[in-house]
Scaffold this motif. Structure first.
Motif, PDB file in Angstrom:
ATOM      1  N   GLN A   1     -11.721  27.822  16.162  1.00 57.89           N
ATOM      2  CA  GLN A   1     -10.109  28.084  15.867  1.00 57.89           C
ATOM      3  C   GLN A   1      -9.970  26.346  16.401  1.00 57.89           C
ATOM      4  O   GLN A   1      -9.729  26.388  17.688  1.00 57.89           O
ATOM      5  CB  GLN A   1      -9.925  29.413  16.595  1.00 57.89           C
ATOM      6  CG  GLN A   1     -10.335  30.254  15.952  1.00 57.89           C
ATOM      7  CD  GLN A   1      -9.241  31.660  15.800  1.00 57.89           C
ATOM      8  OE1 GLN A   1      -7.978  31.475  16.086  1.00 57.89           O
ATOM      9  NE2 GLN A   1      -9.774  31.814  14.330  1.00 57.89           N
TER      10      GLN A   1
ATOM     11  N   SER B   1     -10.235  22.560  12.282  1.00 58.76           N
ATOM     12  CA  SER B   1     -10.674  23.353  11.764  1.00 58.76           C
ATOM     13  C   SER B   1     -10.111  23.795  10.561  1.00 58.76           C
ATOM     14  O   SER B   1      -9.681  24.750   9.103  1.00 58.76           O
ATOM     15  CB  SER B   1     -11.183  24.674  12.524  1.00 58.76           C
ATOM     16  OG  SER B   1     -12.524  23.658  13.212  1.00 58.76           O
ATOM     17  N   PHE B   2      -8.587  24.612  10.412  1.00 60.35           N
ATOM     18  CA  PHE B   2      -7.615  24.776  10.473  1.00 60.35           C
ATOM     19  C   PHE B   2      -7.192  23.383   9.091  1.00 60.35           C
ATOM     20  O   PHE B   2      -7.308  24.427   7.726  1.00 60.35           O
ATOM     21  CB  PHE B   2      -6.184  25.408  11.302  1.00 60.35           C
ATOM     22  CG  PHE B   2      -6.816  25.949  12.386  1.00 60.35           C
ATOM     23  CD1 PHE B   2      -7.187  27.172  12.382  1.00 60.35           C
ATOM     24  CD2 PHE B   2      -5.380  25.975  13.671  1.00 60.35           C
ATOM     25  CE1 PHE B   2      -7.593  28.375  13.276  1.00 60.35           C
ATOM     26  CE2 PHE B   2      -5.808  27.105  14.607  1.00 60.35           C
ATOM     27  CZ  PHE B   2      -6.805  28.217  14.185  1.00 60.35           C
ATOM     28  N   ASN B   3      -7.292  22.753   9.450  1.00 56.20           N
ATOM     29  CA  ASN B   3      -6.635  21.663   8.016  1.00 56.20           C
ATOM     30  C   ASN B   3      -7.980  22.142   7.057  1.00 56.20           C
ATOM     31  O   ASN B   3      -7.630  22.129   6.134  1.00 56.20           O
ATOM     32  CB  ASN B   3      -6.763  20.147   8.875  1.00 56.20           C
ATOM     33  CG  ASN B   3      -5.783  20.135   9.477  1.00 56.20           C
ATOM     34  OD1 ASN B   3      -4.491  20.800   9.077  1.00 56.20           O
ATOM     35  ND2 ASN B   3      -5.740  19.008  10.089  1.00 56.20           N
TER      36      ASN B   3
ATOM     37  N   TYR C   1     -13.247  30.586   4.043  1.00 52.66           N
ATOM     38  CA  TYR C   1     -12.206  30.446   4.836  1.00 52.66           C
ATOM     39  C   TYR C   1     -12.000  30.594   6.192  1.00 52.66           C
ATOM     40  O   TYR C   1     -11.878  30.075   6.976  1.00 52.66           O
ATOM     41  CB  TYR C   1     -10.182  31.133   3.953  1.00 52.66           C
ATOM     42  CG  TYR C   1      -9.006  30.344   5.046  1.00 52.66           C
ATOM     43  CD1 TYR C   1      -8.567  29.402   5.123  1.00 52.66           C
ATOM     44  CD2 TYR C   1      -8.870  31.574   5.413  1.00 52.66           C
ATOM     45  CE1 TYR C   1      -8.021  28.899   5.590  1.00 52.66           C
ATOM     46  CE2 TYR C   1      -7.585  31.077   6.367  1.00 52.66           C
ATOM     47  CZ  TYR C   1      -6.921  29.502   6.498  1.00 52.66           C
ATOM     48  OH  TYR C   1      -5.879  29.681   7.299  1.00 52.66           O
TER      49      TYR C   1
ATOM     50  N   ILE D   1     -12.494  28.391   9.445  1.00 57.37           N
ATOM     51  CA  ILE D   1     -12.160  28.528  10.737  1.00 57.37           C
ATOM     52  C   ILE D   1     -12.544  29.329  11.376  1.00 57.37           C
ATOM     53  O   ILE D   1     -11.592  29.761  12.391  1.00 57.37           O
ATOM     54  CB  ILE D   1      -9.994  28.571  10.327  1.00 57.37           C
ATOM     55  CG1 ILE D   1     -10.484  30.342   9.584  1.00 57.37           C
ATOM     56  CG2 ILE D   1      -9.867  27.903   9.111  1.00 57.37           C
ATOM     57  CD1 ILE D   1      -9.100  30.637   9.660  1.00 57.37           C
TER      58      ILE D   1
END
Length: 574
Positions: A130, A134-136, A123, A127
């Motif tokens: 940033q 990437s977060f999704n 994880y 990410i």
């Protein structure tokens, strides 16, 4: 002063070679070593840390360490200019150590530590750049893997019935026991999430948001192979029905990802889908009983897939971070060495004779053909082989052949030698490891008897796949069909049978709509009327009335006196 990349490269390479020699020694003499270290003794409870060293764990560890050493060496140039390079390298090292922990654990508790370590660090790596995408992707990766973590926790709870979590002692002995069958089901679920089998496939292409060196490590020998490795360890306890279920799921995954890769235009996603296809192949042959073959293909696949990603990273790096294969073309003139490595890996992936992938893939297909289960399995295996050859040639066609399709003003050259050295360290193993491992792992070769046509069937399907891939690439180029998104069927296949939509919108859209409905009905409806708002209104009205009485107005007292007289009069008459 030595950089952190050089230090870890040297360390990992030294340990890799040492462990490989030890693994060969264990394999030749058929040794197995279990080390138990007592952590805590409380009354009659003994908490022990158990480590299992046999030829399988040692060989796999050496391969993981060797690939990660080359990836770390390669990262020094690829991540050049990165402000926090040390942090990136430390994350990669933590990732590798979690995998080591998982490989040498014959105990479900310590396996969970390595398993969760992989999930958490993956994880952090997904990410790393940033941004919202990437977060999704990171959230999809983490939450998909959490399902497997929960399954592993539940298998730990059920394993408590045996008085110990060291599963190696119970697998065959308790095979027909209800508890062991339940544990096996949970382990298969955990492996399906980690190795991205249907219906958990959508996180694997999404995880391409990570930097390319991480993709190289994740897709070759660490995260996605953890599930296959766990199944290889547990394979003695699987019932026939469970193996048939796993065979169906893995064969569908293999076919689905092959179709998707033929319609994908993102360079990294094509290679990610090819990883998914190979994972399906490993799982399906494991379901047919060939767990040694699955392990053999796991090792050979790790090498050429790591190098394939490194070549893709080199192309992306030189093309100004462009990943769309439609903008590539004619790269053999500009990046000759990278394209040579790229082609060798692609041929190895297809199973072209005498490269490393051929020794494992051909043996798997012949093993399947000889003990053929039914027509469906037979057809889907050979179709998937044809699709592999098709998307591999398509990738080579778009990247290497034809005209240069990028900016007119651009300088593309192999100026940096660090990445080339990192890739060069793997190329000899990509070519020769298949034959070497087949001699070592199978001292007595598989005895396979097939008619001449079936013996050549794998080769025929590879050639047919090459032809189809070449023809479709030329057709798309000549007719300017550079995007197939307007066609319903092709978009359905390219979207992995709509799995990314199902695993994102399908999971959160309807609960959110339900929440909106309940919010309207309850929170701003009846609950509001019978709850805080109406209650405060009632209290406010009654308090204002009492306030009027306490104001000492003369008319209030006269009014109260009149009411009192009326009240007395009524009582008198009644």
């Amino acid at each position: 002063m030595l950089s952190i990349c050089k230090i870890y490269f040297g360390l990992f390479l030294f340990f890799s070679l040492s462990i490989f020699m030890l693994g060969l020694y264990f394999l030749i003499f058929d040794y197995c070593m279990i080390l138990e270290y007592s952590l805590l003794v409380l009354n009659s409870t003994n908490v022990v840390m158990t480590l299992l060293f046999d030829w399988m764990s040692l060989l796999f560890m050496s391969f993981v360490l060797f690939i990660s050493s080359m990836v770390i060496f390669y990262s020094e140039e690829y991540m050049e200019g990165e402000s926090y390079l040390n942090r990136f390298i430390m994350l990669v090292v933590m990732f590798v150590l979690s995998m080591m922990f998982l490989i040498i654990s014959p105990n479900l508790i310590s396996i969970l530590l390595g398993w969760d370590g992989l999930g958490l660090v993956s994880y952090c790596l997904v990410i790393y750049y940033q941004n919202v995408k990437s977060f999704n992707a990171g959230m999809l990766t983490a939450l998909s893997n959490r399902i497997g973590d929960v399954a592993l926790l539940m298998s730990i709870a059920w394993m408590l019935n045996y008085g110990s979590w060291s599963y190696v002692y119970y697998l065959e002995f308790m095979k027909n026991d209800f508890e062991m069958q339940l544990i096996s089901c949970f382990v298969v679920l955990a492996a399906m999430t980690k190795s991205a089998q249907i219906p958990f496939s959508s996180w694997l292409p999404a995880a391409m948001a990570a930097p390319t060196p991480v993709s190289s490590l994740v897709h070759s020998s660490t995260l996605v192979t953890a599930g296959v490795y766990l199944l290889i360890r547990f394979n003695h306890s699987f019932s026939e029905n469970l193996m048939m279920f796993l065979l169906f799921i893995s064969s569908m995954t293999m076919f689905m990802s092959g179709l998707g890769a033929n319609l994908e235009f993102d360079l990294k996603k094509v290679i990610a889908l090819s990883t998914l296809s190979q994972l399906g192949l490993m799982m399906s042959i494991l379901s047919l009983g060939g767990w040694v073959l699955a392990f053999f293909h796991l090792l050979t696949h790790a090498l050429f897939k790591a190098l394939l990603f490194m070549c893709a990273g080199s192309i992306i790096h030189n093309m100004g971070n462009n990943q769309d294969i439609r903008y590539l073309g004619g790269l053999s003139k500009h990046l000759p060495l990278t394209c040579t490595f790229f082609n060798i890996c692609n041929f190895s992936l297809c199973g072209l004779p005498f490269l490393s992938g051929f020794y494992s893939k051909d043996l798997i297909v012949e093993f399947m053909s000889m003990g053929v289960l039914n027509t469906y399995i037979y057809i889907i295996f050979y179709l998937s082989i044809g699709l592999t050859a098709s998307y591999s040639l398509r990738l080579s066609y778009y990247a290497i052949m034809g005209d240069y399709n990028f900016y007119s003003l651009s300088s593309v050259s192999e100026s940096g030698f660090t990445m080339l050295k990192g890739m060069g360290g793997l190329i000899m193993f990509v070519v020769f490891s298949g034959s070497m491992l087949s001699w070592v792992i199978f001292p007595t070769p598989y005895f396979i008897v097939l008619p001449f046509v079936l013996k050549l069937m794998a080769l025929l399907m590879i050639m047919l796949g090459f032809y189809i891939g070449y023809e479709t690439s030329i057709f798309c180029m000549s007719h300017n069909l550079k995007s197939l998104s307007n066609l319903t069927l092709s978009s359905f296949l390219a979207m992995m049978w709509n799995m990314p939509i199902l695993s994102t919108l399908g999971v959160n859209y309807y609960p959110i709509k339900l929440g909106e409905f309940y919010y309207k009905i309850y929170d701003t409806g009846w609950l509001e009327y019978y709850g805080g708002k109406n209650l405060s209104k009632s209290l406010f009205t009654s308090s204002s009335l009492f306030q009027a009485f306490s104001s000492n107005h003369l008319k209030v007292y006269f009014l109260m006196m009149v009411m009192w007289v009326i009240f007395l009069s009524l009582n008198f008459y009644l």
